[in-house]
Design a protein around this motif. Structure first.
Motif, mmCIF file in Angstrom:
data_model
loop_
_atom_site.group_PDB
_atom_site.id
_atom_site.type_symbol
_atom_site.label_atom_id
_atom_site.label_comp_id
_atom_site.label_asym_id
_atom_site.label_seq_id
_atom_site.Cartn_x
_atom_site.Cartn_y
_atom_site.Cartn_z
ATOM 1 N N THR A 17 12.849 -40.941 177.124
ATOM 2 C CA THR A 17 11.545 -41.296 176.567
ATOM 3 C C THR A 17 11.684 -41.525 175.068
ATOM 4 O O THR A 17 11.128 -42.458 174.510
ATOM 5 N N TRP A 18 12.487 -40.645 174.438
ATOM 6 C CA TRP A 18 12.618 -40.750 172.987
ATOM 7 C C TRP A 18 13.394 -41.970 172.541
ATOM 8 O O TRP A 18 13.125 -42.524 171.484
ATOM 9 N N ARG A 19 14.321 -42.400 173.389
ATOM 10 C CA ARG A 19 15.015 -43.647 173.043
ATOM 11 C C ARG A 19 14.006 -44.796 173.005
ATOM 12 O O ARG A 19 14.139 -45.718 172.225
ATOM 13 N N HIS A 21 11.147 -44.596 171.792
ATOM 14 C CA HIS A 21 10.309 -44.461 170.591
ATOM 15 C C HIS A 21 11.046 -44.830 169.310
ATOM 16 O O HIS A 21 10.628 -44.457 168.230
ATOM 17 N N ARG A 22 12.160 -45.534 169.445
ATOM 18 C CA ARG A 22 12.964 -45.767 168.232
ATOM 19 C C ARG A 22 12.219 -46.583 167.184
ATOM 20 O O ARG A 22 12.407 -46.374 165.986
ATOM 21 N N ALA A 23 11.355 -47.508 167.623
ATOM 22 C CA ALA A 23 10.597 -48.307 166.641
ATOM 23 C C ALA A 23 9.627 -47.410 165.870
ATOM 24 O O ALA A 23 9.441 -47.574 164.662
ATOM 25 N N TRP A 24 9.054 -46.445 166.583
ATOM 26 C CA TRP A 24 8.146 -45.484 165.926
ATOM 27 C C TRP A 24 8.903 -44.690 164.854
ATOM 28 O O TRP A 24 8.419 -44.521 163.732
ATOM 29 N N VAL A 25 10.100 -44.254 165.210
ATOM 30 C CA VAL A 25 10.898 -43.467 164.259
ATOM 31 C C VAL A 25 11.253 -44.325 163.040
ATOM 32 O O VAL A 25 11.142 -43.882 161.889
ATOM 33 N N LEU A 26 11.650 -45.574 163.296
ATOM 34 C CA LEU A 26 12.028 -46.450 162.184
ATOM 35 C C LEU A 26 10.822 -46.743 161.273
ATOM 36 O O LEU A 26 10.951 -46.774 160.047
ATOM 37 N N ASP A 27 9.664 -46.926 161.891
ATOM 38 C CA ASP A 27 8.439 -47.135 161.083
ATOM 39 C C ASP A 27 8.180 -45.942 160.165
ATOM 40 O O ASP A 27 7.824 -46.098 159.005
ATOM 41 N N ARG A 28 8.334 -44.738 160.739
ATOM 42 C CA ARG A 28 8.121 -43.525 159.921
ATOM 43 C C ARG A 28 9.135 -43.481 158.775
ATOM 44 O O ARG A 28 8.820 -43.153 157.651
ATOM 45 N N GLN A 29 10.384 -43.832 159.105
ATOM 46 C CA GLN A 29 11.455 -43.801 158.107
ATOM 47 C C GLN A 29 11.120 -44.716 156.922
ATOM 48 O O GLN A 29 11.284 -44.330 155.761
ATOM 49 N N ILE A 30 10.615 -45.911 157.248
ATOM 50 C CA ILE A 30 10.269 -46.866 156.184
ATOM 51 C C ILE A 30 9.098 -46.334 155.359
ATOM 52 O O ILE A 30 9.117 -46.357 154.123
ATOM 53 N N ALA A 31 8.095 -45.808 156.044
ATOM 54 C CA ALA A 31 6.908 -45.310 155.334
ATOM 55 C C ALA A 31 7.276 -44.145 154.407
ATOM 56 O O ALA A 31 6.816 -44.075 153.257
ATOM 57 N N ILE A 32 8.135 -43.253 154.888
ATOM 58 C CA ILE A 32 8.551 -42.088 154.081
ATOM 59 C C ILE A 32 9.330 -42.564 152.854
ATOM 60 O O ILE A 32 9.117 -42.095 151.730
ATOM 61 N N THR A 33 10.248 -43.504 153.089
ATOM 62 C CA THR A 33 11.119 -43.973 152.005
ATOM 63 C C THR A 33 10.318 -44.598 150.875
ATOM 64 O O THR A 33 10.700 -44.534 149.710
#
Ligand SMILES: [Zn+2]
Length: 415
Positions: A17-19, A21-33
């Motif tokens: 399931t988590w694989r 969600h990789r786009a969600w994780v990448l979106d968070r990564q960009i927003a945090i950065t």
């Protein structure tokens, strides 16, 4: 009681399931950065991550230095009520970056690469912490937890931060009397390396000062810039002689006030790194000796106006290591193999240094994807296979949280 062992039956679907969600994780990564977080000024980024966790239903606290902490406790089944006395597993990711507050943080896409200062170090690690909180909160995991998992977003990991956040967390844990069974720092991209050699460092400033004067009339006055130059030349020789057990770098220098004056002040900064605490100390002693020497030598030009030499510590990061056969390293190796990668032993300086120096087993691993040029304006991250390394992190933390006797070698573990 839920049996351990046939872990794949319940874990694999969850990770699958988590694989997804990789786009969600990448979106968070960009927003945090894109939220500036220079060392010592991490509060805006800390606030955003706290909010993200709270929106996910987690209780979040801040400690005295600004670390952001959430704790996932075992669901109340088959365990004593007082889960706060159970030694937790702790996972740390640093909030701060080496970049100043005015560094442009636009993310530029170029093929598979995303360019932005801090995108990998530690935008990737922080995004993984958001994913971890979600996964650990899943009933399938929580009901199997044998101990709490504490997720800590630390301040002050980079440079002059001197591991302030990790230090505070370890101090608080020691004061509470409940030390964690293991600490894992999630730092930057990557899916193979396991940092179990913690590179320690000592940062020194050598300051030289004198009377100064006119560059013609007072040319014989001892010159701190000359002495600083002589120190640098000798430190360069020392650096060549102490490799590979220590690395010595003059990182900054400054001196002088006027184009036409004998300077009054000069300083140089030196970064000493080693895996061996005693080596750090011996190199430091050698540098202190040669600096005093060069100040004395330059002072001979006019003994009535001697140079003053002072040496101050700008930071200490303790060194330490875990043997390759330590159960924590073996658990990380198993998680690496489980995602189809070959584990690689590595050394680095991370938040893991601090717990390791306090006798708590600790390692650092990447949070997936690839990246280069950390600590430069050209830093980039590539999310091709980013899900592989993220799964490695999730697997490792879930194993440490759900396996009651993970410290035994896998072959002798109860099934
Ligand atoms: Zn980092």
């Amino acid at each position: 009681m839920i049996t351990e062992g046939a872990e794949e039956e319940w874990l694999s679907p969850l990770l699958a399931t988590w694989r997804g969600h990789r786009a969600w994780v990448l979106d968070r990564q960009i927003a945090i950065t894109r939220i500036a977080a220079p060392t010592g000024n991490e509060s805006a980024r800390a606030q955003a991550l706290q909010l993200a966790w709270e929106q996910g239903g987690h209780t979040v606290t801040r400690d005295a230095v600004g670390n952001v902490i959430t704790r996932i406790t075992p669901a109340p089944s088959g365990l004593p009520d007082a889960t706060d006395v159970l030694a937790p597993v702790v996972c740390l990711a640093h909030l701060d970056t080496v970049f100043s507050a005015d560094t442009p943080l636009a993310v530029r896409h170029d093929g598979p690469r995303l360019y932005c200062p801090g995108i990998g170090d530690n935008g990737r690690g922080l995004a993984a912490m958001l994913a971890l909180a979600h996964v650990l909160h899943e009933p399938a995991v929580r009901t199997r937890l044998r101990r709490p998992v504490e997720l800590v977003l630390t301040v002050g990991e980079e440079g002059a931060g001197n591991l302030r956040g990790a230090r505070q967390w370890c101090d608080d844990a020691a004061a509470s009397g409940v030390l964690p069974v293991a600490a894992v720092a999630v730092d930057g991209p990557g899916d193979t390396s396991i940092v179990h050699h913690a590179v320690g460092s000592t940062r020194l400033r050598i300051t030289l000062s004198g009377a100064g004067g006119h560059s013609w009339a007072d040319h014989a006055t001892p010159n701190p810039v000359h002495a600083a130059g002589a120190c640098i030349a000798r430190i360069a020789q020392l650096a060549a002689s102490v490799r590979p057990s220590a690395v010595v770098t003059v990182t900054r220098m400054h001196g002088g006030e006027l184009l036409t004056g004998v300077p009054m002040h000069a300083w140089i900064d030196v970064d000493i790194r080693s895996l061996h605490p005693e080596r750090l100390q011996s190199v430091r002693t050698a540098i202190e000796g040669l600096a005093a020497d060069e100040a004395r030598h330059e002072s001979q030009r006019d003994p009535a106006l001697p140079l003053h030499c002072t040496i101050t510590s700008l930071g200490e990061r303790p060194a330490g290591q875990l043997e390759a056969q330590h159960p924590l390293v073996l658990a990380a190796t198993a998680a690496t193999h489980a995602v189809g990668r070959v584990a690689r032993s590595a050394s680095a300086s991370t938040d893991a240094n601090l717990p390791l120096s306090r006798g708590i087993p600790a390692i650092a691993i990447g949070a997936g994807g690839t990246g280069r040029a950390a600590h430069t304006a050209d830093e980039w991250y590539d999310d091709t296979d980013g899900d592989v390394g993220l799964e490695r992190v999730l697997r490792l933390i879930i194993t440490l949280g759900t396996t009651s006797d993970w410290t035994r070698p896998p072959a002798t573990r109860r099934r």
